[in-house]
Design an enzyme around this catalytic site. Structure first.
Site, PDB file in Angstrom:
ATOM      1  N   SER A 194      26.948  67.895  52.116  1.00  0.00           N
ATOM      2  CA  SER A 194      27.023  67.608  50.682  1.00  0.00           C
ATOM      3  C   SER A 194      25.957  68.298  49.856  1.00  0.00           C
ATOM      4  O   SER A 194      25.999  68.225  48.623  1.00  0.00           O
ATOM      5  CB  SER A 194      26.919  66.107  50.459  1.00  0.00           C
ATOM      6  OG  SER A 194      27.889  65.434  51.237  1.00  0.00           O
ATOM      7  N   CYS A 238      30.479  61.701  45.940  1.00  0.00           N
ATOM      8  CA  CYS A 238      31.883  61.346  46.137  1.00  0.00           C
ATOM      9  C   CYS A 238      32.650  62.531  46.713  1.00  0.00           C
ATOM     10  O   CYS A 238      32.777  63.582  46.085  1.00  0.00           O
ATOM     11  CB  CYS A 238      32.492  60.940  44.799  1.00  0.00           C
ATOM     12  SG  CYS A 238      34.289  60.819  44.853  1.00  0.00           S
ATOM     13  N   HIS A 278      34.909  55.391  45.664  1.00  0.00           N
ATOM     14  CA  HIS A 278      33.888  55.172  44.652  1.00  0.00           C
ATOM     15  C   HIS A 278      34.478  54.690  43.334  1.00  0.00           C
ATOM     16  O   HIS A 278      33.752  54.534  42.360  1.00  0.00           O
ATOM     17  CB  HIS A 278      33.100  56.462  44.403  1.00  0.00           C
ATOM     18  CG  HIS A 278      32.178  56.794  45.531  1.00  0.00           C
ATOM     19  ND1 HIS A 278      32.556  57.586  46.604  1.00  0.00           N
ATOM     20  CD2 HIS A 278      30.885  56.423  45.783  1.00  0.00           C
ATOM     21  CE1 HIS A 278      31.543  57.701  47.449  1.00  0.00           C
ATOM     22  NE2 HIS A 278      30.527  56.999  46.975  1.00  0.00           N
ATOM     23  N   ASP A 294      36.806  59.973  52.272  1.00  0.00           N
ATOM     24  CA  ASP A 294      35.484  59.847  51.657  1.00  0.00           C
ATOM     25  C   ASP A 294      34.565  59.254  52.692  1.00  0.00           C
ATOM     26  O   ASP A 294      34.992  58.591  53.640  1.00  0.00           O
ATOM     27  CB  ASP A 294      35.576  58.945  50.430  1.00  0.00           C
ATOM     28  CG  ASP A 294      34.285  58.952  49.628  1.00  0.00           C
ATOM     29  OD1 ASP A 294      33.450  59.876  49.833  1.00  0.00           O
ATOM     30  OD2 ASP A 294      34.109  58.051  48.795  1.00  0.00           O
TER      31      ASP A 294
END
Lengths: 639, 376
Positions: A333, A391, A378, A372
């Site tokens: 991420s 997210c 989320h 996710d």
């Protein structure tokens, strides 16, 4: 017998003898002239030739090794220096029996039995009259052991030489590198003349990359030797005019590395397998470069035995492996802010437009769910919270709309998938995937097809994409300066040791990023600020007197090399995700950009982010926790 | 007036000296020549031994022994010398056989008998005994010698030669052969036979090659191409030619020869001392020494030609000639003209018993000259 009965003609015999005596005189004269002729030939006609030969016989040129340049950190602390050390040296042509000599040295405990072959190889690779070091760094007892047995070892002697010494041991070893014994493969690529009288060469890191300036230039000195090659200072009335050419000492290096910050960073990692790279985003200076576990470079400088080397090389934690430059991991991420910037630049996303995260994303017409990290999703997120909460479906969707080519091109502008150009060698490029890349990376035709699903996970830094911690620090530095781009560098200045004149090296700027507008930069940096203020890494920013922009990440471990040595629990530990954290601070005028990777650290927010905070505190606040202080706890989120 | 005084004083001194020399049966010019060579030798020896007074001292002791022996032999009546020749030969032959036997039993090279205070080489004795005996044999025959005499002489010469070569000592063996051979040549061996022997020598060299020891073959091969093995057997010749060549006309100076002083030159104070002279004292120093040698040889040949007795003539002529052979073989070897054979430079090289033998031979020569009018 008697003369009776024999008639001797005395006069005839007298004449005969006189003839023969005259013949003898003629022969004596002829041979004498021959001898004189030979002497004239040698001493008059060929006088110059023989003078040269005689000169070459008695004068030998001995190298005067130049002292290696000293390496300082940015504060002027000495990281690498030269210490006088005693070493055992051998002159091959003076050793009657090499095998017996080496075995004798093994017997008195000066050489390891395993190292005899290496020593032989080293000796054979050198010129017969060069003094070859076969054992470095002798201890007092070693010297005593040799002293009493010296008579057994003609051609072997103890010499004092300057040996490389690293006063801080393991600290910064993966940046500094080390010097080690010149190997057979080194010998093939170096100029032997330049290394005469030297036994070591820079192997990796700065020691290798700056080998030439550090080494300096050897001087030489003529010495008078006798037939056994022994140096003779003066012999009776024989005192020749001998010349000495001084060498040039090696250039001193001043690093960008901050030793104190480096030590804090290494302490913060503790016994984990981890890498940290901290850069000054304004010029690319490397503030800290950590790869743990490390090793003591002094071992190499003094000469490792085979056993010692094997222990290092076979260690499952791979202390010799430079994770910061050569470890390639999926960035996870951590690349989301850049992907978001790509979306903004290409006009695909609007910052405030809500996106409803239901916990997964599916491509149109496909039932495959890209999940996710938070199973229940989320809910409604905008750009800011998509970054701060990390997210995944938001970025799945975004990358699907961007497409692999635009994604690839945009991430490429941040230096991913290519060497950063740091001034030490050995860095890996990682992988920035594309359909073209896939064609070259796979042999099988069926495996060469790029699938849309691969674009989807590309956007959250999974799949084929891999990066080094250095690349992510470099990317973070570009984010911090809103597009300014510098090659990371470890050396900021050179100093000539004789004149003490400093030569500052200019930072090496790369073409800045122009694609993004100020407004877009503000948006994603705001997202990264939110990571620290209510987002995934909130706890790691607690109480910081400066503002931080960060991003957590986890990299899935797909496979672990099955090694029989690992026990069950160790395998389980090694199958955990790698933890990532990138950050820069202060946001308003960034001074540090950092990337932290903890192998199998499981959670970027939990393990990597607190380490980054400790390093930033050390650099920005000059706050140095005591060596045994615990690293503050991070957030408990899985991401 | 004054001048006449000086002249007469000088004359008186000279006359007295001549009288003393005459009483001692010594030849002035020959003695001066030998003395100068010996002095030159001791001077060079000090440098060649690296400034070692002990070497000079030991050399002088040996010289002293030689001079004493020379005086002793000079006093002997030619008849005594002649009569002792066969006995000396017999003694030498016996000792040679003993040495060879001891060497054979001890499984090693053996050249000398250890007398406790010194080592005595019987082959050294043969260098004198062989020409003496040859001269003794020829004295009672008509010259030039007939075939039977030649066969007898060949046996007398070749047996000790062979016994010496198998010790193994090729150098001394060849010298014994030459000493005997020179007597035969001086006795008037016909030119036809000389030529025949020359051809025979070449042929036997070819055969003899197969009987030589490895190291002896190596010496010959090295002589042909010293560079083939520059650190092994060619080393001696290469280093000594470098030493001589780099000396130039005037030399590098006494005790300043780098080749010798730094020990590049092997055996610098024994067999290769001539190279030290060439290096340190140059062409001039070498020519001076060669000049002295030639003077001694010519003087000795002259003395021999004055003798009336066959034994005296032949022996003296041989002693004079063989002295030159020594010089030529040694200097030729050191300067690369000849293969390396272990022959010392007469009266200069350190060690060995050759100095004693040589001076004893000159003692005989002087005795024979002093009694030249007599039939021995």
């Amino acid at each position: 017998m008697s003369l009776r009965g024999i008639i001797k003609d005395f006069w005839r015999e007298q004449r005969l003898f006189e003839q023969r005596a005259i013949a003898a005189v003629v022969i004596v004269a002829t041979l004498s002239l021959l001898l004189v002729g030979r002497l004239v030939w040698l001493q008059v006609v060929r006088y110059d030739y023989f003078t040269d030969l005689s000169q070459g016989n008695r004068v030998r040129i001995e190298p005067l090794p130049a002292p290696r340049g000293i390496i300082y950190d940015r504060q002027g602390l000495i990281l690498a220096e030269n210490q006088p050390a005693y070493q055992l040296e051998l002159v091959p042509e003076q050793v009657p029996d090499l095998e017996a000599t080496l075995q004798g040295l093994v017997r008195i405990g000066l050489l390891d039995a395993d190292d005899v072959d290496d020593a032989k190889r080293t000796v054979r690779s050198r010129r017969p009259f060069d003094s070859v070091p076969i054992r470095l760094h002798l201890s007092e007892s070693d010297m005593a052991a040799f002293g009493v047995n010296r008579f057994e070892f003609p051609g072997v002697d103890i010499r004092t030489r300057l040996a490389r010494s690293y006063p801080y041991g393991e600290t910064a070893v993966h940046a500094l590198g080390y010097v080690g014994t010149i190997s057979a493969s080194d010998l093939e690529r170096i100029d032997r003349e330049a290394y005469a009288g030297t036994s070591t060469i820079g192997k990796v890191g700065i020691e290798a990359a700056y080998e030439n300036p550090l080494r300096g230039r050897n001087g030489s000195r003529e010495i008078m030797v006798n037939a056994r090659g022994r140096s003779v200072e003066k012999l009776g009335t024989l005192q020749p005019a001998l010349q000495t050419r001084p060498g040039e000492p090696g250039t001193d290096l001043f690093l960008t590395l901050d030793l104190e910050v480096q030590r804090v960073a290494e302490q913060a990692v503790r016994d984990q397998r981890a890498a940290i790279v901290a850069l000054d985003p304004n010029n690319g200076d490397v503030i800290a470069l950590v790869s743990r576990p490390g090793f003591d470079p002094n071992l190499f400088a003094r000469g490792l035995t085979r056993t010692e080397y094997a222990a290092l090389n076979d260690n499952p934690d791979r202390p010799l492996f430079n994770r910061a430059l050569r470890g390639t991991y999926p960035p996870g991420s951590t690349i989301k802010p850049v992907v978001a910037l790509a979306g903004l630049t290409h006009g695909i996303i609007e910052p405030d437009k809500p996106f409803f995260c239901i916990g997964y994303f599916s491509l149109p017409g496909s039932s495959h769910r890209f999940r996710d990290w938070r199973p229940k999703g989320h809910g409604a997120v905008d750009l800011r919270s998509a970054i701060s909460q990390s997210c995944d479906p938001y970025f799945y969707s975004l990358s699907n709309q961007l497409g692999v080519r635009r994604l690839n091109a945009f991430l490429g502008q941040f230096g991913l998938g290519q060497p950063t150009g740091i001034d030490i060698g050995g860095e890996k490029s990682g992988v920035l995937p594309s359909p073209e890349w896939k064609k070259t990376a796979f042999k099988q035709r069926s495996a060469q097809v790029w699938f849309p699903g691969e674009t989807v996970i590309f956007g959250i830094g999974q799949g084929y994409m891999t990066s080094t911690p250095l690349q992510l620090a470099h990317m973070t530095a570009i984010l911090a300066t809103r597009g300014k781009n510098f090659e990371p560098r470890l050396v900021r200045a050179l100093r000539d040791p004789r004149t003490q004149r400093m030569t500052e090296l200019k930072p090496a700027p790369l073409p800045p990023l122009q694609a993004a507008s100020t407004e877009h930069w503000d948006l994603i940096i705001d997202g990264m600020r939110a990571v620290m203020e209510g987002g995934t890494a909130t706890r790691s920013a607690a109480g910081a007197p400066y503002s931080i922009a960060g991003k957590t990440g986890t990299a899935q471990v797909f496979s672990v090399a099955q090694n029989a040595r690992y026990n069950e629990s160790a395998i389980a530990e090694r199958l955990r995700d790698h933890a990532w954290f990138i950050a820069f601070a202060p946001i308003e005028s960034p001074r540090i950009a950092i990337a932290v990777l903890v192998e199998n650290g499981r959670s970027g927010s939990g393990t990597a982010a607190p380490i980054a905070r400790t390093v930033m505190d050390a650099y920005l606040l000059r706050k140095f926790p005591p060596a045994d202080a615990a690293v503050p706890l991070g957030d408990a989120t899985e991401e | 007036m004054l001048r006449e005084d000086v002249d007469s004083t000088t004359r008186r001194t000279l006359t007295q000296t001549a009288r003393i020399l005459g009483a001692l049966r010594l030849d002035g010019p020959l003695l001066i020549g030998l003395g100068l060579i010996a002095a030159y030798g001791q001077f060079v020896l000090y440098s060649a031994s690296g400034g070692d007074w002990n070497a000079v001292l030991r050399g002088s002791v040996r010289l002293g022994i030689g001079v004493a022996l020379m005086l002793v032999f000079a006093q002997m009546k030619p008849g005594v010398l002649r009569r002792m020749s066969p006995w000396l030969y017999a003694l030498g032959l016996l000792l040679l056989i003993i040495v060879d036997a001891v060497g054979y039993i001890g499984k090693g090279a053996q050249r000398w008998l250890d007398l406790g205070f010194m080592r005595f080489q019987p082959s050294e004795l043969m260098k004198l005994a062989v020409p003496m005996t040859c001269a003794w044999v020829l004295r009672e025959r008509a010259l030039p010698p007939d075939g039977r005499t030649l066969l007898l002489l060949a046996a007398l010469i070749l047996v000790p030669t062979a016994l010496t070569i198998i010790q193994p000592d090729l150098g001394t063996g060849l010298l014994i052969l030459m000493a005997g051979g020179i007597v035969v040549l001086l006795a008037g061996l016909s030119v036809r036979i000389i030529v025949g022997l020359g051809i025979g020598a070449i042929f036997s060299a070819w055969i003899g090659w197969y009987f030589l020891h490895d190291y002896q073959r190596q010496r010959v091969l090295t002589f042909i191409d010293p560079q083939a093995d520059p650190l092994g057997s060619g080393y001696h010749i290469i280093q000594s030619t470098i030493a001589i060549g780099s000396g130039g006309i005037f030399g590098k100076g006494y005790m300043r020869g780098t080749q010798g002083q730094l020990e590049f030159l092997p055996e610098r104070h024994t067999d290769f001392v001539f190279a030290v002279i060439g290096e340190e004292l140059g062409l001039l120093g070498a020519l001076l020494l060669i000049g002295l040698y030639v003077f001694v040889v010519l003087r000795a040949l002259f003395l021999a030609s004055q003798m009336r007795d066959t034994f005296a003539r032949l022996l003296s002529g041989c002693l004079a000639s063989i002295f030159f052979v020594y010089v030529f073989i040694n200097a030729g070897m050191v300067s690369g003209l000849l293969p390396v054979v272990g022959v010392p430079l007469p009266l200069v090289s350190y060690g060995g018993t050759s100095m004693v033998t040589l001076l004893a031979g000159f003692g005989m020569l002087m005795s024979l000259y002093a009694n030249r009018k007599l039939a021995a």
